[in-house]
Each structure stands twice: as C-alpha cells, then as structure tokens.
Design a protein around this motif. Sequence first.
Motif, PDB file in Angstrom:
ATOM      1  N   TYR A   1     -27.051  41.750  14.508  1.00 49.92           N
ATOM      2  CA  TYR A   1     -27.410  42.756  13.525  1.00 49.92           C
ATOM      3  C   TYR A   1     -26.820  42.543  12.207  1.00 49.92           C
ATOM      4  O   TYR A   1     -27.433  42.943  11.161  1.00 49.92           O
ATOM      5  CB  TYR A   1     -26.821  44.105  13.933  1.00 49.92           C
ATOM      6  CG  TYR A   1     -27.851  44.938  15.217  1.00 49.92           C
ATOM      7  CD1 TYR A   1     -29.131  44.923  15.137  1.00 49.92           C
ATOM      8  CD2 TYR A   1     -27.104  45.113  16.338  1.00 49.92           C
ATOM      9  CE1 TYR A   1     -29.841  45.590  16.240  1.00 49.92           C
ATOM     10  CE2 TYR A   1     -27.873  45.572  17.471  1.00 49.92           C
ATOM     11  CZ  TYR A   1     -29.208  46.003  17.341  1.00 49.92           C
ATOM     12  OH  TYR A   1     -29.783  46.433  18.348  1.00 49.92           O
ATOM     13  N   HIS A   2     -25.921  41.534  12.016  1.00 48.81           N
ATOM     14  CA  HIS A   2     -25.505  41.463  10.714  1.00 48.81           C
ATOM     15  C   HIS A   2     -25.671  40.217  10.138  1.00 48.81           C
ATOM     16  O   HIS A   2     -26.051  39.299  10.568  1.00 48.81           O
ATOM     17  CB  HIS A   2     -23.785  41.654  10.992  1.00 48.81           C
ATOM     18  CG  HIS A   2     -23.573  42.892  11.621  1.00 48.81           C
ATOM     19  ND1 HIS A   2     -23.077  43.820  10.639  1.00 48.81           N
ATOM     20  CD2 HIS A   2     -23.316  43.483  13.039  1.00 48.81           C
ATOM     21  CE1 HIS A   2     -22.819  44.901  11.597  1.00 48.81           C
ATOM     22  NE2 HIS A   2     -22.884  44.647  12.938  1.00 48.81           N
ATOM     23  N   ALA A   3     -25.362  40.421   8.849  1.00 41.45           N
ATOM     24  CA  ALA A   3     -25.928  39.262   7.816  1.00 41.45           C
ATOM     25  C   ALA A   3     -25.333  37.984   8.104  1.00 41.45           C
ATOM     26  O   ALA A   3     -26.224  37.000   7.873  1.00 41.45           O
ATOM     27  CB  ALA A   3     -25.202  39.838   6.173  1.00 41.45           C
ATOM     28  N   SER A   4     -23.831  37.892   8.450  1.00 37.53           N
ATOM     29  CA  SER A   4     -23.516  36.561   8.658  1.00 37.53           C
ATOM     30  C   SER A   4     -24.413  35.879  10.090  1.00 37.53           C
ATOM     31  O   SER A   4     -24.126  34.445  10.002  1.00 37.53           O
ATOM     32  CB  SER A   4     -22.036  36.672   9.161  1.00 37.53           C
ATOM     33  OG  SER A   4     -21.314  37.565   8.202  1.00 37.53           O
ATOM     34  N   PHE A   5     -25.050  36.490  10.591  1.00 40.55           N
ATOM     35  CA  PHE A   5     -25.763  36.088  11.867  1.00 40.55           C
ATOM     36  C   PHE A   5     -27.369  36.324  11.718  1.00 40.55           C
ATOM     37  O   PHE A   5     -27.908  36.037  12.664  1.00 40.55           O
ATOM     38  CB  PHE A   5     -25.515  36.926  13.078  1.00 40.55           C
ATOM     39  CG  PHE A   5     -23.820  36.356  13.336  1.00 40.55           C
ATOM     40  CD1 PHE A   5     -23.635  35.389  14.096  1.00 40.55           C
ATOM     41  CD2 PHE A   5     -22.724  37.191  12.881  1.00 40.55           C
ATOM     42  CE1 PHE A   5     -21.930  35.153  14.413  1.00 40.55           C
ATOM     43  CE2 PHE A   5     -21.360  37.091  13.021  1.00 40.55           C
ATOM     44  CZ  PHE A   5     -21.031  35.863  14.126  1.00 40.55           C
ATOM     45  N   GLY A   6     -27.635  36.474  10.515  1.00 42.10           N
ATOM     46  CA  GLY A   6     -29.067  36.435  10.317  1.00 42.10           C
ATOM     47  C   GLY A   6     -29.755  37.936   9.974  1.00 42.10           C
ATOM     48  O   GLY A   6     -30.991  38.055   9.773  1.00 42.10           O
TER      49      GLY A   6
ATOM     50  N   GLU B   1     -16.152  37.349  29.959  1.00 44.45           N
ATOM     51  CA  GLU B   1     -16.193  36.312  28.917  1.00 44.45           C
ATOM     52  C   GLU B   1     -16.810  37.096  27.761  1.00 44.45           C
ATOM     53  O   GLU B   1     -17.849  37.991  27.960  1.00 44.45           O
ATOM     54  CB  GLU B   1     -17.288  35.490  29.587  1.00 44.45           C
ATOM     55  CG  GLU B   1     -17.756  34.217  28.748  1.00 44.45           C
ATOM     56  CD  GLU B   1     -18.622  33.421  29.434  1.00 44.45           C
ATOM     57  OE1 GLU B   1     -18.974  32.160  28.671  1.00 44.45           O
ATOM     58  OE2 GLU B   1     -19.312  33.776  30.529  1.00 44.45           O
ATOM     59  N   GLY B   2     -16.579  36.659  26.609  1.00 43.71           N
ATOM     60  CA  GLY B   2     -17.056  37.310  25.414  1.00 43.71           C
ATOM     61  C   GLY B   2     -15.899  37.990  24.483  1.00 43.71           C
ATOM     62  O   GLY B   2     -16.018  38.637  23.586  1.00 43.71           O
ATOM     63  N   SER B   3     -14.610  38.414  25.643  1.00 44.07           N
ATOM     64  CA  SER B   3     -13.592  39.235  24.876  1.00 44.07           C
ATOM     65  C   SER B   3     -12.918  38.697  23.657  1.00 44.07           C
ATOM     66  O   SER B   3     -12.595  39.120  22.486  1.00 44.07           O
ATOM     67  CB  SER B   3     -12.533  39.517  25.978  1.00 44.07           C
ATOM     68  OG  SER B   3     -13.066  40.030  27.075  1.00 44.07           O
ATOM     69  N   GLN B   4     -12.833  37.222  23.514  1.00 48.17           N
ATOM     70  CA  GLN B   4     -12.340  36.550  22.436  1.00 48.17           C
ATOM     71  C   GLN B   4     -13.234  36.753  20.979  1.00 48.17           C
ATOM     72  O   GLN B   4     -12.740  36.761  20.159  1.00 48.17           O
ATOM     73  CB  GLN B   4     -12.248  35.002  22.769  1.00 48.17           C
ATOM     74  CG  GLN B   4     -11.106  34.733  23.686  1.00 48.17           C
ATOM     75  CD  GLN B   4     -11.054  33.117  24.029  1.00 48.17           C
ATOM     76  OE1 GLN B   4     -10.404  32.541  23.121  1.00 48.17           O
ATOM     77  NE2 GLN B   4     -11.684  32.681  25.090  1.00 48.17           N
ATOM     78  N   ARG B   5     -14.483  36.708  21.529  1.00 54.24           N
ATOM     79  CA  ARG B   5     -15.396  36.871  20.631  1.00 54.24           C
ATOM     80  C   ARG B   5     -15.410  38.202  19.595  1.00 54.24           C
ATOM     81  O   ARG B   5     -15.495  38.558  18.545  1.00 54.24           O
ATOM     82  CB  ARG B   5     -17.014  36.729  21.049  1.00 54.24           C
ATOM     83  CG  ARG B   5     -17.186  35.343  21.300  1.00 54.24           C
ATOM     84  CD  ARG B   5     -18.058  34.531  20.348  1.00 54.24           C
ATOM     85  NE  ARG B   5     -19.418  35.028  19.863  1.00 54.24           N
ATOM     86  CZ  ARG B   5     -20.266  34.902  20.517  1.00 54.24           C
ATOM     87  NH1 ARG B   5     -20.393  34.342  21.755  1.00 54.24           N
ATOM     88  NH2 ARG B   5     -21.536  35.384  20.085  1.00 54.24           N
ATOM     89  N   VAL B   6     -14.929  39.410  20.681  1.00 56.99           N
ATOM     90  CA  VAL B   6     -14.881  40.713  20.081  1.00 56.99           C
ATOM     91  C   VAL B   6     -13.450  40.523  19.039  1.00 56.99           C
ATOM     92  O   VAL B   6     -13.724  41.210  17.871  1.00 56.99           O
ATOM     93  CB  VAL B   6     -14.756  41.798  21.261  1.00 56.99           C
ATOM     94  CG1 VAL B   6     -14.125  42.968  20.737  1.00 56.99           C
ATOM     95  CG2 VAL B   6     -15.942  41.635  22.234  1.00 56.99           C
ATOM     96  N   GLN B   7     -12.488  40.017  19.857  1.00 51.23           N
ATOM     97  CA  GLN B   7     -11.350  39.864  18.859  1.00 51.23           C
ATOM     98  C   GLN B   7     -11.508  39.114  17.666  1.00 51.23           C
ATOM     99  O   GLN B   7     -11.024  39.614  16.600  1.00 51.23           O
ATOM    100  CB  GLN B   7     -10.333  39.298  19.690  1.00 51.23           C
ATOM    101  CG  GLN B   7      -9.150  38.751  18.997  1.00 51.23           C
ATOM    102  CD  GLN B   7      -7.993  39.884  18.819  1.00 51.23           C
ATOM    103  OE1 GLN B   7      -8.337  40.789  19.369  1.00 51.23           O
ATOM    104  NE2 GLN B   7      -7.041  39.699  17.934  1.00 51.23           N
ATOM    105  N   ALA B   8     -12.397  38.103  17.499  1.00 50.78           N
ATOM    106  CA  ALA B   8     -12.730  37.251  16.427  1.00 50.78           C
ATOM    107  C   ALA B   8     -13.511  38.110  15.414  1.00 50.78           C
ATOM    108  O   ALA B   8     -13.084  38.312  14.090  1.00 50.78           O
ATOM    109  CB  ALA B   8     -13.535  36.158  16.822  1.00 50.78           C
ATOM    110  N   PHE B   9     -14.199  39.146  15.646  1.00 54.60           N
ATOM    111  CA  PHE B   9     -15.131  40.111  14.817  1.00 54.60           C
ATOM    112  C   PHE B   9     -14.234  41.167  14.361  1.00 54.60           C
ATOM    113  O   PHE B   9     -14.316  41.599  12.980  1.00 54.60           O
ATOM    114  CB  PHE B   9     -16.509  40.438  14.935  1.00 54.60           C
ATOM    115  CG  PHE B   9     -16.511  41.382  16.060  1.00 54.60           C
ATOM    116  CD1 PHE B   9     -16.456  42.492  16.047  1.00 54.60           C
ATOM    117  CD2 PHE B   9     -17.573  40.788  17.338  1.00 54.60           C
ATOM    118  CE1 PHE B   9     -16.493  43.780  17.051  1.00 54.60           C
ATOM    119  CE2 PHE B   9     -17.864  42.118  18.182  1.00 54.60           C
ATOM    120  CZ  PHE B   9     -17.334  43.039  17.802  1.00 54.60           C
TER     121      PHE B   9
END
Length: 351
Positions: free
Chosen positions: A32-37, A305-313
């Motif tokens: 949904y966000h600009a950094s990802f298109g 799986e994906g928890s680190q990605r949440v932490q990252a954003f």
Amino acid sequence: MSKEGALDLASGVGGKIEKNEVLSAVDQYEKYHASFGGNEEQRKANYSDMVNKYYDLSTSFYEFGWGESFHFAPRWEGESLRESIKRHEHFLALQLGLKPGQKVLDVGCGIGGPLREIARFSSTAITGLNNNEYQISRGKELNRITRVDKTCDFVKADFMKMTFPDNTFDAVYAIEATCHAPDALGCYNEIYRVLKPGQHFAAYEWCMTDSFDSKNQVHQKIKEEIELGNGLPDVRSTRQCLEALKLAGFEVIWEKDLALDSPMPWYAPLDPRHFSLSSFRLTAIGRFVTRNLVKVLEYVRLAPEGSQRVQAFLEKAAEGLVAGGRKEIFTPMYFFLVRKPHSGSTSAEAS
C-alpha cells in the motif's frame, strides 16, 4: 526484559491473522505504501483493510514497548514517560469538562489504555470505538482485569460510518487515531452527528506542520516513512484538519500544536541520543534488543514468519518520527477543542 513479556510479544504478532499467513499479510500491507510501489489513492480506497492489517501485525509490539496507551505526550524534565502519558490523558478529560455519569465516546480506542485511565479519572462511562477485532478482544480482557468492564465497553465499527444514533454522546475524544481516516471531513462529520448539541469534541491529531514543504524530497521521504510505519493513508496538515472541523459544523474553542510547549522533545523516547530506564524498550538500545529477540523468536518458531519484517517497518516509523520531530515538520499532538452548536442539526442535514 521478562520471559513473559517476550512470549506475549511472540504470541501476539499477527493478532487475529492466522500465524501461517502473517508473512503474506506483511507483503500486502507494505504494498500500500510508496516505498513498495503504492500510492495515496490506494491507501485511501483500502484504508479499512490497511489499518486492520497494520494493527493486527503491530499491536503486540506497541504493547511491549508502550504499555496500554499508544501515544506521545508533552514531557517535563524528571517525569517518566508513563507519568507524562497519564497527565496528557487527564488534560484531555479536563478540557472536555467530563463529569460523573456522562456517556463518552473514544474514537479509535486501541486496546483501551486511555479509555480506562480517563474513565477512572472522571467517573464517566466510556465506549471505545475500534474496527480491529484483535484490539477489542485485548481491550475487553484488560477492562475485566481493571474492573471497569461494568461502565466501559467496546463497539466494533468504522469511524467513517458509525452505528450510533444521532446525538448519542455527552463528549467525544480521539487520541492520535483519526489520522487513520481516509478523509478528515467524513470522519469529523460522523463525530458531529453522534455528539449531542452544545457538547464538545477534543483530539490529538498527527499532522504535518506549516514547516513541511511538499516539494522538499527529504521532507517527503520522512512523511512516507511515517505513513508506512504507522498505517496512515496520508498525513494531513494542521490547516487541513482545522478547515475540515469548520466544514463539519464545529465551533472551534481553541487549537494549538502542544509539541511547541513540551519542555522535552516529544520524540525523545525514540531518539537514539536519548536513554531512559523507565522507557528502555523504546530507546535505540531497547529496540536493538527487541530486534534480536524477535529474530530468535522467529527462528525457533515461537513468533510467526514475518515478525522481523513488522519490526523493520516499525523501526522505519521510529526513524521517520524522530526526523520529522527534529525538523519540526511533523507533530503527533495537534490539539483542538471544538463544540457542536446548540442548533443541533447534523452537518449532513445542514449541507
């Protein structure tokens, strides 16, 4: 950092999303966000899905770092973060003139930290409006634990189309929540409709300040980081919010960016240059520890799986908020107190 806290964080990531679908939800959210298109139009058109995914993914991180109240506050030297947050909530109750027995609406209540604090402070009955099932279930559990469940409850609904009759509430407030609305006027119209004539609405809004320059690429990048890390369709300006309030029919009692009065920078809890034992988990060191903790929990499959990605954003959000605060182009505490005139007509009827 307790074992129980770490396990609560791990078990809570994803909220009501199935644990094997968390990574896919992160992918969908980020797109949904600009950094990802993504772009603003997509975020506004799909705001309910976007915000729900955001809070399913992030709520356990918020509770782990902030406690039960997910918001900033002006802070005095020597005052703990929790003390400043309580004072900020009491200030809102005092500005609204809350009295025992009144029926109050908390728009976008999260897991109900402010709701419980304000209910106990003012002896009022508060309804928390939230469109996220996981946060409501967590809030109900905490209401039972603190024994305010007899006077405080939650309603699952979209604040763009509330399910309450006209003229239901004696007061309405929102704490850093209506920034998730795709359209400020539409949201304020609904608040106007459910508020009784002659009564007040007060809020803390997330806004870009007059110092924000939309043509400045650095400013724009900071704004995008804040939107990505906080589930926002668009961060409006203070002027846009004020204009929307007036168009909705409210009389403005007073408004001000309270960040300008804060003795300590509002973003200090997230600032790498700041250290505090009382809010350790929010500091740069605390976030580093949490980041590695999440990595381990995900590796041993206690966290999905994906928890680190949440932490990252969420880390990106912290960076954007600190940068926006330092440059004074963003505020999380644009305050306003407004009144619905005694005439009593809804803004929809008047238009």
